[in-house]
Structure formats: structure tokens, C-alpha cells
Design a protein around this motif. Structure first.
Motif, PDB file in Angstrom:
ATOM      1  N   ASP A 105      -2.500 -96.867 -88.336  1.00  9.07           N
ATOM      2  CA  ASP A 105      -3.284 -95.745 -88.870  1.00  9.07           C
ATOM      3  C   ASP A 105      -4.401 -95.340 -87.906  1.00  9.07           C
ATOM      4  O   ASP A 105      -4.676 -94.155 -87.734  1.00  9.07           O
ATOM      5  N   MET A 106      -5.038 -96.320 -87.263  1.00 13.11           N
ATOM      6  CA  MET A 106      -6.120 -96.019 -86.315  1.00 13.11           C
ATOM      7  C   MET A 106      -5.580 -95.261 -85.104  1.00 13.11           C
ATOM      8  O   MET A 106      -6.193 -94.294 -84.650  1.00 13.11           O
ATOM      9  N   VAL A 107      -4.424 -95.651 -84.605  1.00 17.07           N
ATOM     10  CA  VAL A 107      -3.814 -94.945 -83.476  1.00 17.07           C
ATOM     11  C   VAL A 107      -3.486 -93.508 -83.869  1.00 17.07           C
ATOM     12  O   VAL A 107      -3.709 -92.568 -83.096  1.00 17.07           O
ATOM     13  N   ASN A 108      -2.959 -93.319 -85.080  1.00 12.14           N
ATOM     14  CA  ASN A 108      -2.663 -91.959 -85.556  1.00 12.14           C
ATOM     15  C   ASN A 108      -3.925 -91.117 -85.645  1.00 12.14           C
ATOM     16  O   ASN A 108      -3.925 -89.940 -85.267  1.00 12.14           O
ATOM     17  N   ARG A 109      -5.015 -91.699 -86.136  1.00 12.09           N
ATOM     18  CA  ARG A 109      -6.288 -90.957 -86.220  1.00 12.09           C
ATOM     19  C   ARG A 109      -6.793 -90.567 -84.837  1.00 12.09           C
ATOM     20  O   ARG A 109      -7.256 -89.441 -84.635  1.00 12.09           O
ATOM     21  N   LEU A 110      -6.708 -91.505 -83.902  1.00  3.99           N
ATOM     22  CA  LEU A 110      -7.159 -91.207 -82.541  1.00  3.99           C
ATOM     23  C   LEU A 110      -6.301 -90.109 -81.911  1.00  3.99           C
ATOM     24  O   LEU A 110      -6.826 -89.225 -81.210  1.00  3.99           O
ATOM     25  N   ASN A 111      -5.004 -90.148 -82.153  1.00  2.85           N
ATOM     26  CA  ASN A 111      -4.122 -89.101 -81.625  1.00  2.85           C
ATOM     27  C   ASN A 111      -4.459 -87.743 -82.225  1.00  2.85           C
ATOM     28  O   ASN A 111      -4.445 -86.729 -81.519  1.00  2.85           O
ATOM     29  N   ARG A 112      -4.767 -87.722 -83.534  1.00  2.00           N
ATOM     30  CA  ARG A 112      -5.148 -86.450 -84.168  1.00  2.00           C
ATOM     31  C   ARG A 112      -6.456 -85.921 -83.598  1.00  2.00           C
ATOM     32  O   ARG A 112      -6.587 -84.728 -83.334  1.00  2.00           O
ATOM     33  N   LEU A 113      -7.436 -86.810 -83.384  1.00  2.00           N
ATOM     34  CA  LEU A 113      -8.711 -86.377 -82.801  1.00  2.00           C
ATOM     35  C   LEU A 113      -8.519 -85.841 -81.386  1.00  2.00           C
ATOM     36  O   LEU A 113      -9.125 -84.841 -81.003  1.00  2.00           O
ATOM     37  N   GLU A 114      -7.664 -86.498 -80.627  1.00  2.99           N
ATOM     38  CA  GLU A 114      -7.385 -86.049 -79.264  1.00  2.99           C
ATOM     39  C   GLU A 114      -6.705 -84.676 -79.281  1.00  2.99           C
ATOM     40  O   GLU A 114      -7.034 -83.800 -78.476  1.00  2.99           O
ATOM     41  N   ALA A 115      -5.777 -84.471 -80.206  1.00  7.37           N
ATOM     42  CA  ALA A 115      -5.098 -83.181 -80.319  1.00  7.37           C
ATOM     43  C   ALA A 115      -6.067 -82.096 -80.745  1.00  7.37           C
ATOM     44  O   ALA A 115      -6.015 -80.965 -80.228  1.00  7.37           O
ATOM     45  N   GLU A 116      -6.978 -82.415 -81.671  1.00  4.87           N
ATOM     46  CA  GLU A 116      -7.979 -81.433 -82.096  1.00  4.87           C
ATOM     47  C   GLU A 116      -8.905 -81.062 -80.945  1.00  4.87           C
ATOM     48  O   GLU A 116      -9.290 -79.905 -80.797  1.00  4.87           O
ATOM     49  N   GLU A 117      -9.262 -82.045 -80.116  1.00  3.73           N
ATOM     50  CA  GLU A 117     -10.129 -81.785 -78.984  1.00  3.73           C
ATOM     51  C   GLU A 117      -9.431 -80.875 -77.968  1.00  3.73           C
ATOM     52  O   GLU A 117     -10.037 -79.965 -77.405  1.00  3.73           O
ATOM     53  N   LYS A 118      -8.141 -81.095 -77.750  1.00  8.46           N
ATOM     54  CA  LYS A 118      -7.389 -80.239 -76.835  1.00  8.46           C
ATOM     55  C   LYS A 118      -7.263 -78.825 -77.382  1.00  8.46           C
ATOM     56  O   LYS A 118      -7.342 -77.856 -76.639  1.00  8.46           O
ATOM     57  N   ASN A 119      -7.044 -78.713 -78.709  1.00  8.17           N
ATOM     58  CA  ASN A 119      -6.922 -77.398 -79.331  1.00  8.17           C
ATOM     59  C   ASN A 119      -8.231 -76.623 -79.301  1.00  8.17           C
ATOM     60  O   ASN A 119      -8.224 -75.415 -79.221  1.00  8.17           O
ATOM     61  N   SER A 120      -9.354 -77.321 -79.349  1.00  9.22           N
ATOM     62  CA  SER A 120     -10.646 -76.628 -79.335  1.00  9.22           C
ATOM     63  C   SER A 120     -11.042 -76.263 -77.901  1.00  9.22           C
ATOM     64  O   SER A 120     -12.059 -75.615 -77.696  1.00  9.22           O
ATOM     65  N   GLY A 121     -10.272 -76.655 -76.926  1.00  6.70           N
ATOM     66  CA  GLY A 121     -10.516 -76.267 -75.541  1.00  6.70           C
ATOM     67  C   GLY A 121     -11.449 -77.220 -74.813  1.00  6.70           C
ATOM     68  O   GLY A 121     -11.908 -76.898 -73.717  1.00  6.70           O
TER      69      GLY A 121
END
Length: 127
Positions: A105-121
Motif C-alpha cells: 500500500d505504501m508503494v502504491n501511495r508513493l507511485n500515486r504521489l509521483e504521478a500527481e507531481e508529474k501531472n502538475s508539471g
């Protein structure tokens, strides 16, 4: 018994229990082949051993599987005691271990945060 020998015995017990589960030798229907034996903590006097069980299954199924393993503990103990040459075999107690699922679950959360950071530019990256 020395610390190294106790750890080695724990690893042997872990491997044998995992083999019994994967080969479906434990006939209890609650015990799934998706259960994983993480580690085994053996007491210094070999009176008992705590077996930590985890899985990616829902938490309710993990607890049912642990209950099934606890009810089949006698069968598991005798099966392993026949294979290992130990003067005194420990009494097995199975415990649910949520660490694997929590790590996943922690790895999934980190991946989501990383994807959100990439999407926000990367506006907040500090570069």
C-alpha cells in the motif's frame, strides 16, 4: 541452543510450512495457497515458535487462513518434526502479519504521489 542454530531452525520451519501450504497438504479449506510465511521466531528453549503469515488477500481472508493454520498446527508440527532432527520441536502459533500488505500500500501511495507531481508539471519541485 545458540542464536545461529535457532535462526536456522526458524528458517527450516518456515520453508517446511511454506511447502506444506503450497502443496496443499493442509486440508483446511480456510488455508489458501496465497498465504505467505514471512518469518518464524523460535524461543530459546524451543518451547514455542511464532509463525508470521501474510498475503495480498483481503484482511478477513488472512485472519481465516491464520485460524485454519492454528487449527491444523498439530498436523503441521508432526509433519515437520518427522523431517527435522530436533530433540524437542516447538509448539507452533500462527499470527497475521500485515507488513507485506502495508508495504505494498505504501508503494502504491508513493507511485500515486509521483504521478500527481508529474501531472502538475513539477511546479513544487524546488528547482
Amino acid at each position: 541452543m545458540g542464536e545461529f542454530r535457532i535462526e536456522k531452525l526458524g528458517e527450516q520451519i518456515r520453508g517446511e510450512i511454506a511447502m506444506l501450504i503450497s502443496l496443499q497438504k493442509v486440508k483446511d479449506p480456510r488455508v489458501s495457497t496465497f498465504l505467505t510465511i514471512n518469518r518464524v521466531e523460535v524461543a530459546r528453549d524451543l518451547s514455542y515458535a511464532k509463525v508470521f503469515v501474510s498475503s495480498f488477500l483481503p484482511e478477513g481472508q488472512i485472519h481465516k487462513g491464520v485460524a485454519g493454520l492454528n487449527s491444523a498446527a498439530g498436523f503441521i508440527q508432526t509433519s515437520i518434526a518427522k523431517k527435522l532432527t530436533v530433540r524437542k520441536f516447538p509448539k507452533l502459533t500462527f499470527v497475521a502479519d500485515p507488513s507485506v500488505k502495508q508495504g505494498f500500500d505504501m508503494v502504491n501511495r508513493l507511485n500515486r504521489l509521483e504521478a500527481e507531481e508529474k501531472n502538475s508539471g513539477g511546479e513544487n519541485s524546488g528547482i
